[in-house]
Design a protein around this motif. Structure first.
Motif, PDB file in Angstrom:
ATOM      1  N   SER A  51      -6.804  18.591   2.696  1.00 28.69           N
ATOM      2  CA  SER A  51      -5.985  17.558   2.494  1.00 28.69           C
ATOM      3  C   SER A  51      -6.993  16.752   1.316  1.00 28.69           C
ATOM      4  N   GLY A  52      -8.158  17.012   1.093  1.00 24.68           N
ATOM      5  CA  GLY A  52      -9.026  16.064   0.182  1.00 24.68           C
ATOM      6  C   GLY A  52      -9.377  16.861  -1.062  1.00 24.68           C
ATOM      7  N   ARG A  53     -10.307  16.318  -2.035  1.00 16.71           N
ATOM      8  CA  ARG A  53     -10.680  17.359  -3.034  1.00 16.71           C
ATOM      9  C   ARG A  53     -11.527  18.481  -2.805  1.00 16.71           C
ATOM     10  N   SER A  54     -12.212  18.297  -1.715  1.00 13.75           N
ATOM     11  CA  SER A  54     -13.119  19.428  -1.352  1.00 13.75           C
ATOM     12  C   SER A  54     -12.602  19.994  -0.024  1.00 13.75           C
ATOM     13  N   ALA A  55     -13.009  21.283   0.300  1.00  9.92           N
ATOM     14  CA  ALA A  55     -12.413  22.021   1.385  1.00  9.92           C
ATOM     15  C   ALA A  55     -13.518  21.642   2.532  1.00  9.92           C
ATOM     16  N   GLY A  56     -13.255  20.650   3.029  1.00  7.57           N
ATOM     17  CA  GLY A  56     -13.981  20.370   4.418  1.00  7.57           C
ATOM     18  C   GLY A  56     -13.734  21.096   5.815  1.00  7.57           C
ATOM     19  N   LEU A  57     -14.523  21.149   6.676  1.00  6.83           N
ATOM     20  CA  LEU A  57     -14.208  21.838   7.859  1.00  6.83           C
ATOM     21  C   LEU A  57     -13.615  20.811   8.921  1.00  6.83           C
ATOM     22  N   THR A  58     -12.634  21.425   9.700  1.00  4.53           N
ATOM     23  CA  THR A  58     -11.816  20.648  10.723  1.00  4.53           C
ATOM     24  C   THR A  58     -13.085  20.672  11.908  1.00  4.53           C
ATOM     25  N   ALA A  59     -12.680  19.962  12.739  1.00 12.32           N
ATOM     26  CA  ALA A  59     -13.556  19.900  14.143  1.00 12.32           C
ATOM     27  C   ALA A  59     -13.574  21.249  14.738  1.00 12.32           C
ATOM     28  N   VAL A  60     -12.441  22.177  14.743  1.00 14.08           N
ATOM     29  CA  VAL A  60     -12.340  23.202  15.194  1.00 14.08           C
ATOM     30  C   VAL A  60     -13.081  24.264  14.241  1.00 14.08           C
ATOM     31  N   GLY A  61     -13.089  23.945  13.002  1.00 12.64           N
ATOM     32  CA  GLY A  61     -13.749  24.655  12.073  1.00 12.64           C
ATOM     33  C   GLY A  61     -15.203  24.741  12.221  1.00 12.64           C
ATOM     34  N   GLU A  62     -15.958  23.434  12.467  1.00 17.34           N
ATOM     35  CA  GLU A  62     -17.210  23.298  12.899  1.00 17.34           C
ATOM     36  C   GLU A  62     -17.822  24.082  13.657  1.00 17.34           C
ATOM     37  N   VAL A  63     -17.053  24.014  14.922  1.00 23.42           N
ATOM     38  CA  VAL A  63     -17.259  25.017  16.244  1.00 23.42           C
ATOM     39  C   VAL A  63     -17.115  26.543  15.886  1.00 23.42           C
ATOM     40  N   ALA A  64     -16.171  27.051  14.941  1.00 19.13           N
ATOM     41  CA  ALA A  64     -15.957  28.253  14.558  1.00 19.13           C
ATOM     42  C   ALA A  64     -16.910  28.611  13.572  1.00 19.13           C
ATOM     43  N   LEU A  65     -17.544  28.002  12.843  1.00 16.28           N
ATOM     44  CA  LEU A  65     -18.636  28.045  11.971  1.00 16.28           C
ATOM     45  C   LEU A  65     -19.830  28.665  12.473  1.00 16.28           C
ATOM     46  N   GLY A  66     -20.350  28.259  13.405  1.00 12.47           N
ATOM     47  CA  GLY A  66     -21.670  28.778  14.219  1.00 12.47           C
ATOM     48  C   GLY A  66     -21.311  30.031  14.930  1.00 12.47           C
ATOM     49  N   HIS A  67     -20.103  30.054  15.395  1.00  9.51           N
ATOM     50  CA  HIS A  67     -19.904  31.513  16.041  1.00  9.51           C
ATOM     51  C   HIS A  67     -19.771  32.730  14.796  1.00  9.51           C
ATOM     52  N   ALA A  68     -18.949  32.119  13.632  1.00  6.22           N
ATOM     53  CA  ALA A  68     -18.854  33.307  12.445  1.00  6.22           C
ATOM     54  C   ALA A  68     -20.191  33.559  12.078  1.00  6.22           C
TER      55      ALA A  68
END
Length: 313
Positions: A51-68
């Motif tokens: 939704s913004g100018r940058s591609a930020g992480l959602t709350a789920v994305g923050e959790v998924a990032l560590g596992h990735a």
């Protein structure tokens, strides 16, 4: 879910931008966007906030990032373990070299390593010794050829290539030239304007340390990153050159004068972090073989140094 999708997701998360992430992983921007959307579809959740100018992480994305990251690290560890067992080496190594110090055995080691392991990409950078040491500590550089005062940093694994004194070099008509046979003290040297390598190099560190230990402050009126430039400035009477012994050996137009109380040697060393990949261990083996070979030598800006000696930067 595919590993490449996790890799693309990680790139977007770290770059906060789909275009930069696509350039990083060498695919098109629509391609990386489609793969991340497929990953989100497979997981049943939105990972990237668009939704913004940058591609930020959602709350789920923050959790998924560590596992990735955990998954991708595990895959890389598995690949390294299998490669090591099979005697295969691949990946990328970044090798650092002190600026303007051309050491032929290092180039020979890189050449023989590349022939033996063409699957490993080699990057070569130049910098001053202090910054190279920090980059090895930070993991940006795998192996670096550095100049140091006395010895290589104790927190890194080091292979000393050469240890030699610093010397003064002057044109024949200079007052210090008459003292070449017996040498001069640092106090006698420091009354003259000096030409030297910049702060952050091994030679300059030795000069500053041995002078400070005797309460002296050398006046470095001119500096240059290339030893050849330092010598050329000294040849024209612009100051006394302070370099390592092999740098000025057999240099036409300059008289070498020893420094009788400069007791800290200038060291040229290969340094690497204690944790090593299979590729780095192989490269180090090639370096040991290359530097130990009879008749190896070094050249600084085209000037030959004596056999089996390397100029210390």
């Amino acid at each position: 879910m595919e590993l490449r999708q996790l890799k693309y997701f990680l790139a977007v998360a770290e770059e906060s931008n789909f275009t930069r992430a696509a350039e990083r992983v060498h695919i098109s921007q629509p391609g990386i966007s489609a793969q991340v959307r497929q990953l989100e579809h497979d997981l049943g959740a939105t990972l990237i906030d668009r939704s913004g100018r940058s591609a930020g992480l959602t709350a789920v994305g923050e959790v998924a990032l560590g596992h990735a990251r955990t998954v991708l690290d595990a895959v890389e560890a598995l690949r390294c373990a299998v490669d090591e067992m099979n005697g295969l080496v691949r990946g990328r190594l970044v090798v650092g070299m002190v600026t303007a110090c051309t050491v032929l055995p290092l180039f020979e080691a890189l050449s023989t390593f590349h022939l033996a392991h063409p699957g490993v990409e080699i990057g070569l950078i130049e910098d001053d010794s202090d910054r190279l040491v920090e980059r090895v500590r930070e993991g940006d550089v795998d192996l670096a050829l550095i100049g140091a005062a006395g010895r290589a940093p104790e927190d890194l694994d080091g292979q000393e290539v050469i240890s030699e004194p610093i010397v003064a070099a002057v044109p024949p008509g200079h007052p210090l030239a008459a003292r070449a046979a017996e040498g001069v003290t640092l106090a006698e040297l420091c009354v003259h304007p000096l030409v030297c390598l910049p702060p952050g190099t091994g030679i300059r560190t030795v000069l500053d340390q041995v002078s400070a230990a005797r309460g002296l402050t050398p006046t470095v009126t001119l500096g240059a990153t290339a030893p050849d430039a330092v010598m050329r400035l000294a040849e024209r009477g612009l100051g006394v050159a302070v370099l390592s012994a092999s740098m000025v050996a057999r240099r036409p137009g300059l008289v070498t004068v020893s420094l009788t109380d400069a007791d800290t040697p200038a060291v040229l060393a290969l340094v690497s972090a204690p944790t090593k990949s299979p590729a780095l261990r192989e490269l180090l083996a090639h370096c040991r073989e290359s530097f130990a070979a009879p008749g190896t030598g070094a050249r600084v800006d085209g000037e030959p140094a004596p056999a089996r000696r390397a100029a210390v930067g």
